[in-house]
Structure formats: C-alpha cells, structure tokens
Design a protein around this motif. Structure first.
Motif, PDB file in Angstrom:
ATOM      1  N   TYR A 169       0.806  -0.995   0.247  1.00  0.00           N
ATOM      2  CA  TYR A 169       0.299  -0.085  -0.007  1.00  0.00           C
ATOM      3  C   TYR A 169       1.084   1.277   0.294  1.00  0.00           C
ATOM      4  O   TYR A 169       2.288   1.045   0.267  1.00  0.00           O
ATOM      5  CB  TYR A 169      -0.839   0.270   1.344  1.00  0.00           C
ATOM      6  CG  TYR A 169      -0.204   0.456   2.681  1.00  0.00           C
ATOM      7  CD1 TYR A 169       0.124  -0.227   3.927  1.00  0.00           C
ATOM      8  CD2 TYR A 169      -0.501   1.483   2.621  1.00  0.00           C
ATOM      9  CE1 TYR A 169       1.067  -0.325   4.180  1.00  0.00           C
ATOM     10  CE2 TYR A 169      -0.438   2.071   4.234  1.00  0.00           C
ATOM     11  CZ  TYR A 169       0.905   0.997   5.042  1.00  0.00           C
ATOM     12  OH  TYR A 169       1.319   1.688   6.359  1.00  0.00           O
ATOM     13  N   ASP A 170       0.171   2.541  -0.178  1.00  0.00           N
ATOM     14  CA  ASP A 170       1.221   3.968  -0.273  1.00  0.00           C
ATOM     15  C   ASP A 170       0.927   4.253   1.791  1.00  0.00           C
ATOM     16  O   ASP A 170       0.035   4.473   1.816  1.00  0.00           O
ATOM     17  CB  ASP A 170       0.442   4.347  -1.541  1.00  0.00           C
ATOM     18  CG  ASP A 170       0.861   5.921  -1.621  1.00  0.00           C
ATOM     19  OD1 ASP A 170       1.743   6.344  -0.322  1.00  0.00           O
ATOM     20  OD2 ASP A 170       0.771   6.729  -3.189  1.00  0.00           O
ATOM     21  N   VAL A 171       1.719   4.474   2.104  1.00  0.00           N
ATOM     22  CA  VAL A 171       1.195   4.992   3.308  1.00  0.00           C
ATOM     23  C   VAL A 171       0.832   6.689   3.058  1.00  0.00           C
ATOM     24  O   VAL A 171       0.121   7.196   4.210  1.00  0.00           O
ATOM     25  CB  VAL A 171       2.530   5.736   3.870  1.00  0.00           C
ATOM     26  CG1 VAL A 171       3.653   4.069   4.370  1.00  0.00           C
ATOM     27  CG2 VAL A 171       3.437   6.467   3.133  1.00  0.00           C
ATOM     28  N   ASN A 172       0.829   7.011   1.712  1.00  0.00           N
ATOM     29  CA  ASN A 172       0.287   8.255   2.207  1.00  0.00           C
ATOM     30  C   ASN A 172      -1.457   8.063   1.357  1.00  0.00           C
ATOM     31  O   ASN A 172      -2.207   9.422   0.784  1.00  0.00           O
ATOM     32  CB  ASN A 172       0.643   9.530   0.993  1.00  0.00           C
ATOM     33  CG  ASN A 172       2.049   9.018   0.879  1.00  0.00           C
ATOM     34  OD1 ASN A 172       2.739   9.847   2.141  1.00  0.00           O
ATOM     35  ND2 ASN A 172       2.925   8.698   0.194  1.00  0.00           N
ATOM     36  N   SER A 173      -2.217   7.352   1.248  1.00  0.00           N
ATOM     37  CA  SER A 173      -3.218   6.577   0.612  1.00  0.00           C
ATOM     38  C   SER A 173      -3.879   6.027   1.454  1.00  0.00           C
ATOM     39  O   SER A 173      -4.059   4.898   1.831  1.00  0.00           O
ATOM     40  CB  SER A 173      -3.061   5.975  -0.657  1.00  0.00           C
ATOM     41  OG  SER A 173      -4.130   5.270  -1.195  1.00  0.00           O
ATOM     42  N   PRO A 174      -4.760   6.240   2.407  1.00  0.00           N
ATOM     43  CA  PRO A 174      -5.462   5.805   3.157  1.00  0.00           C
ATOM     44  C   PRO A 174      -6.225   4.867   2.739  1.00  0.00           C
ATOM     45  O   PRO A 174      -6.287   3.725   3.122  1.00  0.00           O
ATOM     46  CB  PRO A 174      -6.613   6.689   4.015  1.00  0.00           C
ATOM     47  CG  PRO A 174      -6.367   7.846   3.571  1.00  0.00           C
ATOM     48  CD  PRO A 174      -5.233   7.845   1.804  1.00  0.00           C
ATOM     49  N   LYS A 175      -7.246   5.186   1.528  1.00  0.00           N
ATOM     50  CA  LYS A 175      -7.783   4.139   0.830  1.00  0.00           C
ATOM     51  C   LYS A 175      -7.063   3.185   0.549  1.00  0.00           C
ATOM     52  O   LYS A 175      -7.141   1.513   0.259  1.00  0.00           O
ATOM     53  CB  LYS A 175      -8.370   4.592  -0.313  1.00  0.00           C
ATOM     54  CG  LYS A 175      -9.095   4.220  -1.291  1.00  0.00           C
ATOM     55  CD  LYS A 175     -10.605   4.098  -1.403  1.00  0.00           C
ATOM     56  CE  LYS A 175     -11.231   3.327  -1.734  1.00  0.00           C
ATOM     57  NZ  LYS A 175     -12.680   3.243  -1.439  1.00  0.00           N
ATOM     58  N   SER A 176      -6.009   2.778  -0.207  1.00  0.00           N
ATOM     59  CA  SER A 176      -5.337   1.717  -0.284  1.00  0.00           C
ATOM     60  C   SER A 176      -4.341   1.038   0.423  1.00  0.00           C
ATOM     61  O   SER A 176      -4.567  -0.273   0.836  1.00  0.00           O
ATOM     62  CB  SER A 176      -3.959   2.360  -0.793  1.00  0.00           C
ATOM     63  OG  SER A 176      -3.084   2.596  -0.294  1.00  0.00           O
ATOM     64  N   PHE A 177      -4.823   1.617   2.015  1.00  0.00           N
ATOM     65  CA  PHE A 177      -4.238   0.572   3.135  1.00  0.00           C
ATOM     66  C   PHE A 177      -5.277   0.019   3.672  1.00  0.00           C
ATOM     67  O   PHE A 177      -5.457  -1.291   3.780  1.00  0.00           O
ATOM     68  CB  PHE A 177      -3.510   1.643   4.145  1.00  0.00           C
ATOM     69  CG  PHE A 177      -3.678   0.903   5.807  1.00  0.00           C
ATOM     70  CD1 PHE A 177      -2.733   0.141   5.926  1.00  0.00           C
ATOM     71  CD2 PHE A 177      -4.810   1.165   6.839  1.00  0.00           C
ATOM     72  CE1 PHE A 177      -2.301  -0.445   7.054  1.00  0.00           C
ATOM     73  CE2 PHE A 177      -4.133   0.537   7.614  1.00  0.00           C
ATOM     74  CZ  PHE A 177      -3.211   0.401   8.027  1.00  0.00           C
ATOM     75  N   GLU A 178      -6.831   0.674   3.074  1.00  0.00           N
ATOM     76  CA  GLU A 178      -7.848   0.124   4.049  1.00  0.00           C
ATOM     77  C   GLU A 178      -8.353  -1.061   3.283  1.00  0.00           C
ATOM     78  O   GLU A 178      -8.984  -2.384   3.182  1.00  0.00           O
ATOM     79  CB  GLU A 178      -9.342   0.831   3.762  1.00  0.00           C
ATOM     80  CG  GLU A 178      -8.705   2.077   5.188  1.00  0.00           C
ATOM     81  CD  GLU A 178      -9.955   3.424   4.912  1.00  0.00           C
ATOM     82  OE1 GLU A 178     -10.031   3.425   3.613  1.00  0.00           O
ATOM     83  OE2 GLU A 178      -9.198   4.352   5.085  1.00  0.00           O
ATOM     84  N   THR A 179      -7.907  -0.885   1.927  1.00  0.00           N
ATOM     85  CA  THR A 179      -8.557  -2.393   0.318  1.00  0.00           C
ATOM     86  C   THR A 179      -7.227  -3.396   0.753  1.00  0.00           C
ATOM     87  O   THR A 179      -7.562  -4.771   0.345  1.00  0.00           O
ATOM     88  CB  THR A 179      -8.026  -1.796  -0.826  1.00  0.00           C
ATOM     89  OG1 THR A 179      -6.665  -1.038  -0.948  1.00  0.00           O
ATOM     90  CG2 THR A 179      -9.368  -0.557  -0.629  1.00  0.00           C
ATOM     91  N   LEU A 180      -5.761  -3.200   1.736  1.00  0.00           N
ATOM     92  CA  LEU A 180      -5.429  -4.703   2.701  1.00  0.00           C
ATOM     93  C   LEU A 180      -6.127  -5.671   2.659  1.00  0.00           C
ATOM     94  O   LEU A 180      -6.306  -6.958   2.384  1.00  0.00           O
ATOM     95  CB  LEU A 180      -4.424  -4.322   3.389  1.00  0.00           C
ATOM     96  CG  LEU A 180      -3.199  -3.599   2.888  1.00  0.00           C
ATOM     97  CD1 LEU A 180      -2.113  -3.256   4.627  1.00  0.00           C
ATOM     98  CD2 LEU A 180      -2.579  -3.816   2.207  1.00  0.00           C
ATOM     99  N   ASP A 181      -6.944  -5.717   3.453  1.00  0.00           N
ATOM    100  CA  ASP A 181      -7.712  -6.977   4.147  1.00  0.00           C
ATOM    101  C   ASP A 181      -8.184  -7.677   2.883  1.00  0.00           C
ATOM    102  O   ASP A 181      -8.659  -8.390   2.643  1.00  0.00           O
ATOM    103  CB  ASP A 181      -9.090  -6.420   4.751  1.00  0.00           C
ATOM    104  CG  ASP A 181      -8.531  -7.038   5.830  1.00  0.00           C
ATOM    105  OD1 ASP A 181      -7.749  -7.626   6.373  1.00  0.00           O
ATOM    106  OD2 ASP A 181      -9.327  -5.942   7.108  1.00  0.00           O
TER     107      ASP A 181
END
Lengths: 843, 205
Positions: B88-100
């Motif tokens: 994920y991109d630490v600057n993009s919350p969205k990309s973190f939230e989709t990890l699951d």
C-alpha cells in the motif's frame, strides 16, 4: 598543433614511463607497492560496474572499473590536458602509448581510490576532468595472472591494442561486452557492462533520451556503457570499425589491417555504435564475403557470445536447438560441438533467450527463402491438420508489401474522394479498403480528417456543412458535460458517497494520465503549476503537470460524466447518453484516448471520437470482464481451427486461457507497437473492412509467427507469458498485418468449405476412406435423410452426421461472429455496477 | 554431472493501482527506478536468483494490475504461490484500507493448503514523500499486521531504495519456508544437496 613526444617511434616500455604528477621520481613507482605514496597515474575516465565473468555462475562475477589513464611519457606533456586540442593533432602511435586502458576490480581499491574512480565516473563531461585525479598505477600486463590486484586486472597501453570486439546489449537479455585483443595476439577476458547498476550510464542514457528524443524512432534505448568507452578511445586513437566483421573495432589500424578487414575506411569520428545498425545495413559486405558466410560468421559469434553471456543453459536446450530444422546445417554442427554442449544447468531465462535467438535465426533464413518455406509449411499444415481435407487458399501469394494499395492515403488522395459539397463520391467500402491496406499519411494531417469518419462520428454520406453543424452542437455538449462534474466538485452538491467516489475516480485518472505516453513530446514535460494543491502531483516548488495531461484528465472525467447514469450524478444533470454503461474509470482507457487527442489536439473532437471508440472497446472494461473472456475464448477457438497442433501444445502448457494476449486485446496492441505503428494499426482496425474482429487475427498472426519457438522451447504457462510479453517492441507491423489478413482468408475459406460440405455432402476422399474402414452393419440402420447425388447411401448418411458433428465443433456462433463487420458491444447492467461500487475493493 | 534441481519460489505482489508494485519489483531486481512506468496491464513477472541460508533459490515475482476489475481473469497464476506481498501507499488511506480485501481475494483464489499460516508480507511504500504527506502511521500499520497473524511489515521507498532489499530478503525466506512445509505434505523426491556446488566463493583478490 604539434608537440614532442617520446624520442623513439617504438612504444616505450610502459613500466618505465608512468605519468607522475610529482614529476621527480620517475623510476620508482611502477609497482603496486608504491601505490600509497601519493604518486599515481592520472585517471581520465572511468566507468563502474564493469564485470569479469570468470565462470558460468553469476555469483563468481567480479565487479570493477574500466578506466582510461594517462601515464607520463615526456615532461612536456605533464601539464597538458588532452581536451579539445587532442582531436586536432594526429593520433599517433606515440600518443597511444601513454594512455592506458585498464580494468581494476573494486575489491582491490582502497577506500580513497575507490571514491576517486567513482568521482571520475560521475563527471559527466565530454572531455576529461579539469582537475587531476591520481590513482595508483596498475602493473602493465597483457598476461594477467601474476598481478597483485586480482587475476583479471590489467592495464594496457592503447598502442598495444590491436582490436576490440564489441557486442552491445540486447533487449535486456544479456549484458553488453567488449573483448580486447592485444597486438601480441592474446585476448583479455571479456568485460561485461552491467549498465543497469552503473549510475553514470543510467544518467547518460537518460540525458541522451531527453536530448535526442524521436517519438517515431526507436528512442535512445540502444545506448550502453560500451559506447562511452569507444568514445573515450576515439579522443586518443583512431578507431575504425571493420565492415566485414562489424563487431570488430580496429585501434590505430595499419593500411594492411584496413584491407584485411574489408572496406573499413570510413573513420568513425563522432559516430557511436548507435548508428551502426543502419550503417551495416547500407554497406555491402566486404570483398570475398558472400552474404551467407557473413551471416554464418555473425551467427558463430552469437553462439560463442551467448556461452559467455548466459550464466548457464541446459544441454537439452542446446540439443533442441541443434535439432531445429530451420537452422542452417553449419550452425547445427557448431551447436553439436562438445564445447558448446559442456555447460549444462537449469536456467529458465536462458531457455527463453535461446528461444528468441532461435527465432532470430529462423527469421534470417526465412527472409532469404520466404516463399518456399511459407508454402511448404502451409502444405504440411494442410496435410496434417484435422481439417486437412479442405482446400485452403494461401492468401499471401497474392499479397505483396510493395503493392500500390499498401501506399498510405495522403490528404490529396483523401480530398479527391469527396465532391465540392464534401460528400463521399466513392463507396464506403472502397475508401475503407484503401485505409485498411494503406493506412493514412502520418504527416500531412489527413488523419484529422479521416479518423472521425473511421470511428463513426461522421456519417459517410454526410456533407461538409452537416458535419460542421453537428460538431458545433457536440462542442456545446462537451462543454456542458465538462461543466457538470466541475461544478459538482467545487460546489459539493453531491452526497458524501458520491463526492467520495468522484474524488477517488479523479485520483485514479490523474495517476494514470501521468504515466501514459510520457515519451511522446506532447505529454513529456511539466511546465505549469498543478491546479489542485490536494493532488499528489502538486508541488509548491516545481511545475507538476502540463496542459495536455490536464486535457487528458478532463476528457476522461467528462467521459465518466457521460457514462455514469443519473443516480451517480446529481438530479439536475443533463443526460446526453441514452445508454450509460457506468464503467467508471478503468485502466487502459487513458491508453486509448491519448492517441486520439495527440492527433486532433482538439479536446471536444477527441472526446467525441473517444466516445465512439469506446462503443466497441467498452466490453473490455466491464466489471464482469465478460468481453475480455469472450475474446480470449474466440482466440481459443480460432487457434483450434487454424492450428490444431499448436493448440494441443498450448493445452499441454496450461495456456489455452490465452491470458498472455490480455494486454494486447485490452488496449489494442498499444503496449506492443511503437507510437506510429499503433496509429497505423488502429486506423486499419477501425475500418472493419474484413471483420470487426480483425484485431483477433492480429493476435493469431503474432502467435503463428512464433509457433515453432513456442512448440519447441516453451514448457509452461509462465514461459509462454514471459515470451509473449517480451515480444513488445519487436513485432514488425506490416508483415503482421499481411499475415493476419492471410489468416483471415484462410479462416473464411474453412468456414465456407464446412458450410458447403453441409449443403452438398459429398464426402471428400480422405473421409470416405476413413469411413470405409470403420464401416459396420449397424450403419445401415441409420435413418438419416438421403441426400441427393451422393455416391452411396451408406457413406452419405454417415458423412451427413459426421459433418454435422464437425459443424458443431468448429463453426460456433463465436466463430461465425468473426466474419461479421458489425461492431460487437456488450452492455452490462448499470445497476450491478453501482452496487459493486459501494462495497468490496475500490473498483 | 547430476542435475541440480533449483527451487523456484513464486511470489505474488498485490495492492491498489499506483502504490508502486512495479517500481518495488524493478528496484529489487534491476536496481532501477523510473517515474514513468506505465500502468501494468495483465500480468508479468521478473525472476531473481538469491541465496537464502546457503541455498540458491529463484524468486519469481509476479506483478499484477492493481485495478480489482482485472483480478478475476488473471488469477490462474495465484495458484502455487509461496508468498504474497501486500503493498500500500503510506500516503493513501484508501490503499491501506483495501489490504484486507486483497488478502481475502488472494486466499480465495490461491486456496493454499493452510490459509492460516500462509505467509504474507506487508509493504508500506512511498515513505520518501515526506512526513507531512503521510496518512498512515507506522504504529497503525504495525497494529494492523500484528492483528492478522503477525505479518512482517516494512516501510519502503522504491524511489530511494529504502528497505527494499531487506523486505525481499524476508519475503524470500518466508517463501522458502512455505515451499518446504508444502513439500513435507507431498513427497520428498527433491532433496537439495547443497554440497553440489563447491566452487570457491571468495572474492578475486
């Protein structure tokens, strides 16, 4: 300018004449023991990450520096910096003896010396550094086994170099290398330029690409570290490239050498190996060298080279190659050489590399005997394939590259087809035929005129006035659509969910726009400040975008507006599109739009042409991927029909999902061909002249070209995928188009033959014989309709059922669709899209 | 000479589009970074030979398109994976939230024998953009990885080559462990004799 050099014409003994800046103790520093006393040789150029590969195993590779150093040969020369001046005086033998070409392993260098080498390496100037960089001298050696600094280190006066063998890198598969041959007849170990690790080469490459950018050419990608070394040498000695052996560069060649190596008289001043490709094409082979011998010589080199380049490869692969019938017997014999066969080990990339290399060889011989081979193979195919009983026309004989119908349509020709009111005077089919075969002139602007017709924006029977009126109204609509999303984003009339979705879409579009066709000058630079401080591309200190990227972004957002049903927008929005697909932005769309915009440079026109283009492409982007599945499935069926043997092989490799064509189909070969070829290909495809599905035949044409390699060398899905992916940038368009057309006709004929057989079921001899063998009494009980005019009732009834089975198998609706010129669309339930959007991943 | 069977470790790299999957892979394999990688379409892989605990293994790193839509067709190569890297991109919350979602999708499609113990490694990329741009703190990412079976976590920059080598070392190690554990479930015909290659491995000095 003249100056005194050494008194003798013989090269002075290098060990007695090291350049020393302190200038006082001439005699005592020619051994490495004195390296740390502050004396040394002057480092003019160096390049890092040049390796010796002592064994086939990559882990034995030894990194080092190749360097050009100056040693002292006469006091006068001490403070003279060879710069611009050196090119004006003669590059004599004497000069050559005071410059040394050296290779030194990284491990032998003390920390300080190491950083000096790096510093000089990173001095990115044409001439040597003004400042004097001293490094410890290296023992001069042409025999390199008794040195203190590692078994492979050497430094050699340029005057002792006879020639250099130069092999540039190729397609990322192997490293570029040079081998130095000394006048005493020995060869130094090959030096491999690991360009991808070498900072200075990466920078130089970047700069070259930037400076000499040619959007329609091959770009600067041929540049490599070895170029730089040749450039250094050319400053001090004469470097002549042999025409007979293009990989050989002679250093200060004598008259006899020049004669011996063919007509290599042309000095290579200011000419790097970059231009050599063309040059060697134009120049006739040297005297006494017929093309075959020449090809063989090159081939031999290729083989020898690949032994040193590739770390390992299997005996099996070598044998596969040796047994390849497409290889000239001489090459086969060479491959059977035990020396060639000794190296054996598993290494996947090597096999792929060899597969590609085998393809190169096959191509070379095909070029010479093209027609015979092609026909022979076709006949063989016809005989052995399961549909062999059908007569198949080989279309290629009637097609030639030089056919006048394959000339591009110019603006003048195009205009000539329209009357004074701007109405088409010839039939739609005639003009499409011209564009399908010839394409459009890439420079005279005819594309701007023709593309809106080809894409279906303009009606073929419209007048100029009608088109103008339509465009005026479309321009208004574009502005209104664009205004809608713009206002929504600024004024926030949307619900939070909508707002969130639009912001997300915008981010995605922007991310892709910034990495779409940036090698095209139009999209390359960044010269205006980014309008949106919340964008990741915003930077307060530097411009973050350019006007054309912003246009692409706006058009894609406007397409989103156009394609999104009212519930995804606001209730006040106008609805222009009666049938929104609600695709959302999908990767690949930017690839489809950018050529349209680049050609028109008119956002409204590009937008509406894109809308029409998307009519046929949108099925590639639906959430279910049903459109892509359908096309991959069609490919599966065509290959089964046209090349059953290859199909069975692909089946064995678990590759009949044809996933390796995904990229090609999704964006119509945008990533496989270079820019100008993409434009040419697309305008052909837009005509739907033979079929609206002609792009699938392009895929089969590419596959067929490589079928032998695939069948002989590739052993798994991953290898097929890699092989096909790596074809990108290597496919020749014109011959691919011709092959695709020929395959289409072959396909058409087979379908016709099967249909005909169905209506007139007289069995072809082969089938009748087969049937005869399997005849049994129960056949008589069959109650099939008695077809008229057949030889015997028994055979005919059999044949009838048989051909029906065939028909079911081969002429599926999917296959029949391939003969249609109607655009295939696939509409997805827009609601389904809206639902998916709210949940799951970000799609 | 007996043929030495090489271990091929298959690694799948997943994550939203534009988080830097292609860049990380190229930085690791080719030591290259470019700001102009095109969006990946379809799938591709790079291979790299590495040594893990004295064993030479070949990493086959699969790079995929980041848009979820394209996953449904390209899952053929998920099967047989030995490790999955979630980026994920630490600057993009969205990309973190989709990890699951990426993790679940992978487990469904690859259907590993023991999903609970299948190795994942999480990479938070683009740490070079600066703290003021950063949206996901290291603490939060750590907590997330802890909760999900202690997935190893690295903060990386493909651009500045930060932590890339280290991350892939762990990826290779975990993939090898996974491959070995899978092998115990099957036959043990492929015993690797590490003494087959007794070449000197010192430097050339």
């Amino acid at each position: 300018m003249s100056r005194r050099v050494g008194s003798s014409n013989d090269p002075p003994s290098p060990s007695a004449s090291y350049y020393d800046v302190s200038d006082d103790e001439e005699g005592g520093y020619n051994t490495i023991a004195h390296a740390n006393t502050g004396r040394g040789v002057k480092l003019l150029y160096s390049k890092s990450k040049v390796y010796v590969h002592p064994s086939p195993s990559a882990k034995d590779n030894i990194p080092g520096f190749i360097a050009l150093v100056q040693q002292k040969s006469a006091p006068l020369a001490a403070d003279e910096r060879p710069g611009t001046a050196s090119s004006s005086h003669s590059k004599s033998q004497n000069d050559a003896s005071k410059y040394l070409l050296a290779w030194v392993p990284e491990s032998s260098l003390a920390q300080d010396d190491f950083s000096t080498y790096v510093k000089v390496d990173m001095k990115d100037t044409e001439s040597p550094p003004k400042q004097t960089y001293l490094v410890p001298p290296l023992p001069v050696s042409s025999s390199y086994d008794d040195s203190n600094v590692g078994p492979y280190a050497f430094s050699l006066p340029l005057s002792h170099i006879y020639s250099i063998l130069v092999r540039p890198p190729n397609l990322g598969w192997w490293f570029g290398s040079i081998i130095i041959n000394t006048k005493s007849g020995s060869s130094l170990p090959a030096l491999f330029f690991h360009d991808s690790e070498c900072e200075s080469t990466i920078l130089q490459k970047k700069r070259k690409t930037k400076e000499s950018f040619d959007p329609f050419g091959e770009g600067g990608d041929l540049f490599w570290g070895g170029d730089e070394v040749l450039k250094w040498l050319k400053r001090y000695v004469t470097v002549e490239r042999s025409t007979a052996e293009p990989s050989v560069y002679l250093i200060n060649p004598s008259e006899e050498d020049l004669l011996g190596f063919g007509q290599g008289r042309k000095s290579l001043e200011g000419q790097g190996p970059n231009s050599d490709k063309q040059q060697s094409k134009k120049q006739p082979p040297g005297p006494g060298m017929d093309p075959l011998t020449k090809a063989l010589k090159e081939t031999r080199w290729k083989i020898l080279e690949n032994l040193s380049k590739i770390t390992t490869f299997t005996r099996r692969t070598a044998q596969d190659l040796a047994n390849n019938n497409n290889l000239p017997p001489q090459v086969r014999r060479l491959l059977q050489n035990p020396e060639v066969q000794t190296i054996q080990d598993e290494f996947d990339s090597a096999r792929l590399y060899l597969a590609r290399w085998a393809m190169g060889i096959a191509e070379q011989s095909e070029r010479e005997r093209r027609q015979r081979i092609y026909t022979a193979r076709d006949v063989l195919e016809t005989e052995s394939s399961s549909v062999g009983e059908f007569e198949i026309l080989d279309g290629t004989e009637s097609m030639s590259l030089n056919d006048s119908k394959r000339r591009p349509v110019t603006m003048k020709e195009w205009k000539g087809y329209f009357d004074s009111k701007g109405r088409l005077q010839i039939t739609e089919n005639e003009i499409k035929e011209r564009v399908f075969h010839g394409g459009l002139d890439m420079e005279d602007g005819v594309r701007k005129e023709a593309w809106p017709f080809l894409l279906g924006l303009y009606e073929w029977n419209s007048s100029a006035e009608e088109r103008k009126a339509m465009m005026n109204s479309l321009r208004d609509q574009y502005i209104r659509l664009k205004g809608q999303w713009w206002e929504r984003m600024i004024e926030g009339q949307a619900t939070q969910e909508q707002e969130e979705w639009w912001r997300e879409q915008k981010n995605r579009i922007e991310k892709d726009v910034h990495r779409t066709d940036r090698h095209i000058p139009l999209f390359a630079g960044e010269d205006i400040p980014h309008p949106d401080p919340s964008s990741p591309f915003y930077n307060e200190h530097s411009p973050g975008t350019n006007v054309h990227m912003e246009q692409l972004k706006d058009m894609l957002l406007t397409y989103l507006e156009y394609d999104t049903p009212p519930d995804g927008r606001t209730s006040t929005s106008i609805t222009i599109n009666p049938n929104p697909q609600n695709l959302g932005y999908v990767q690949g769309m930017s690839d489809l739009l950018s050529p349209l915009y680049a050609v028109f440079q008119d956002d409204a026109l590009a937008f509406w042409c894109f809308v029409h283009f998307m009519k046929r492409m949108s099925r590639n982007f639906v959430r279910s991927q049903a459109g892509m599945r359908a096309q991959l499935n069609s490919l599966d069926q065509i290959v089964q029909l046209l090349d059953p043997k290859l199909y069975l092989h692909l089946q064995k490799l678990d590759s009949t999902n044809f996933f390796f064509f995904f990229r090609m189909l999704l964006v119509w070969y945008k990533r496989e061909f270079d820019w100008s070829d993409v434009l040419r290909l697309w305008e052909s495809l837009w005509t739907d002249y033979l079929s609206s599905q002609f792009h699938l035949f392009i895929a089969v044409a590419i596959l067929e070209k490589h079928r032998d390699v695939i069948m002989e060398h590739l052993r798994g899905f991953d290898e097929v995928l890699k092989y096909i992916n790596e074809l990108s940038g290597t496919i020749e368009l014109q011959s691919t188009l011709i092959r695709a057309e020929s395959l289409f006709h072959k396909f058409e004929k087979m379908v016709e033959a099967i249909d005909r057989k169905d209506h007139f079921p007289a069995a072809p001899i082969e089938i009748r014989q087969r049937q005869g063998k399997g005849k049994d009494p129960e056949d008589n009980s069959q109650t099939a309709k008695q077809p008229q005019g057949s030889s015997s009732s028994n055979d005919a009834s059999h044949q009838r059922t048989n051909s029906e089975a065939d028909k079911e198998k081969v002429i599926s609706p999917e296959l029949r669709l391939l003969l249609s010129k109607e655009i295939v669309t696939l509409e997805e339930n827009a609601d389904a899209g809206a639902r998916t959007r709210a949940s799951g991943l970000k799609d | 000479m007996a043929s030495r069977k090489k271990v091929l470790l298959k690694v799948i790299i997943l994550g939203d589009s534009g988080v830097g999957k292609t860049s990380l892979m190229n930085q690791y394999v080719n030591k290259k970074f470019s700001t102009s990688y095109k969006a990946t379409i379809g799938a591709d892989f790079l291979t790299k030979e590495v040594t893990v605990d004295d064993r030479i293994v070949t990493l086959q790193l699969w790079d995929t398109a980041g848009q979820e839509r394209f996953q449904s067709l390209g899952v053929a190569f998920y099967r047989g994976a030995d490790c999955c890297v979630l980026v994920y991109d630490v600057n993009s919350p969205k990309s973190f939230e989709t990890l699951d979602s990426w993790r679940d999708e992978f487990l469904i499609q690859a259907s590993p024998r023991d999903p609970d113990n299948f190795p994942f490694v999480v990479l938070g990329n683009k740490v070079d953009m600066g703290e003021e741009r950063r949206m996901i703190s290291q603490k939060r990412a750590h907590a997330y990885c802890q909760q999900r079976g202690q997935m190893p976590y690295f903060e990386t920059s493909a651009k500045d080559n930060v932590n890339v080598e280290q991350a892939f070392e762990v990826i290779a190690r975990n993939a090898l462990l996974q491959e070995e554990s899978e092998e115990y479930g099957g036959d043990f015909s492929d015993v690797i004799d590490i003494n087959l290659n007794p070449e000197r491995d010192g430097c050339a000095c």
